[in-house]
Design a protein around this motif. Sequence first.
Motif, PDB file in Angstrom:
ATOM      1  N   HIS A 351       0.833  -1.205   0.000  1.00 40.63           N
ATOM      2  CA  HIS A 351       0.000   0.000   0.000  1.00 40.63           C
ATOM      3  C   HIS A 351       0.868   1.256   0.000  1.00 40.63           C
ATOM      4  O   HIS A 351       0.510   2.261  -0.624  1.00 40.63           O
ATOM      5  CB  HIS A 351      -0.944   0.000   1.204  1.00 40.63           C
ATOM      6  N   GLN A 363      -8.010  -0.661  -0.051  1.00 41.65           N
ATOM      7  CA  GLN A 363      -8.015  -2.094   0.227  1.00 41.65           C
ATOM      8  C   GLN A 363      -9.396  -2.664  -0.071  1.00 41.65           C
ATOM      9  O   GLN A 363     -10.410  -2.156   0.395  1.00 41.65           O
ATOM     10  CB  GLN A 363      -7.647  -2.356   1.685  1.00 41.65           C
ATOM     11  N   PHE A 373      -5.616  -4.740  -3.341  1.00 39.62           N
ATOM     12  CA  PHE A 373      -5.751  -3.290  -3.455  1.00 39.62           C
ATOM     13  C   PHE A 373      -6.331  -2.908  -4.814  1.00 39.62           C
ATOM     14  O   PHE A 373      -6.044  -3.549  -5.827  1.00 39.62           O
ATOM     15  CB  PHE A 373      -4.407  -2.578  -3.289  1.00 39.62           C
TER      16      PHE A 373
END
Length: 377
Positions: A351, A363, A373
């Motif tokens: 991330h 997410q 993601f």
Amino acid sequence: MTTATLEFSAGQRVLCRPGVSDPNLRAWDAADELLLDEAIRRVHAGDRVLVVDDQFGALTLGLSDYAPVSVADSAVLGGALSANAPLNPDIPSAAQLASWLNPPQGPFDLIVMRVPRQSEYLAWLLRWVNSALADNGCLLAGGMIKHLPDRSVDVFAEAMPTEAVLPARKKARVVVCRRGEASLAGWSGLWKGYSVPEVPVDVEAMPAVFARDRLDIGTRELLPLVAPAVARLPSGARVLDLACGNGILGLAALACRDDIRVEFADVSAQAVASVRHNLKRCGFEARASVCHADGVDRGAGNYQLILLNPPFHEGGVVSDHIALRLFRDAARHLEPEGTLLMVGNRHLGYHRSLKRYFSSVVQRAASPRFVVFEACL
């Protein structure tokens, strides 16, 4: 990129490892050194030499005086040779480069091969080598001991006679073999696969392909999100299955709608061959194309949706540099309103990496080990 000098019995080569800046990640290891020294000791003028699955050009360029042919599953080798050959102006000529999509024709007097980490791919390679090795030819197969596959002794014994196992050096090992009788014809290990509800046929793959006989747990998290993402696409949309492996994500996308086009890309030639095989069995060939490439080809254009389950190891090294390069490629080839849908190991913190290239990272699913993601520009 950082360069370093490989020294071996016949001279030296200046080499870099493309795509990484860490000086500790060299373009060769002790197995390459041992293979080169043994090959130089055994090769004769006029011998036809083949290099199999060289990693970054150390073997191919180290044997350049013998005009070797080099065949590799990975598309990384082509870029590595292009980067490293100019660093060595004494090299007489460019190497002949092939892949398993266009394998070279034997016979070869000397074959120098990196032993892969997968036992089934090793079994495939040894059977192919039997078809390419001259009657009195020699195979030198080497690797780092810690990376040799399970049952490697049995795999060699089942395929071809071993002449010698050379003394280990710097934790590397080389095996000397002669031509055997085992062949790929009728070999039961050529194709393996599994079924999922999202694809109309079993998804099959050749031995070099990751998780060819089971749905890997990362893809298991991502697969249910493919259909909803495809449903939102406009008619005629272009989808890319990047680092596609056996192509399961792209095949699932094609099964959802008949008004989209899916392109597949993978660094592995056997993955590309496997996707072509699966497309034909599904009847999806007219709406798809497959590219053997290290990342996204610069001339590929843009996509409305990119699907990605990135590898996190290269040549025995676990790192995020491959994923970072694929994230960058995805950002360059995504339409302004497009989406990247990807899965990665939770501990790698993708991330944070994604936010280098995408303004929105959300997410969409998670398990104890993996996170999915959705990223947008």
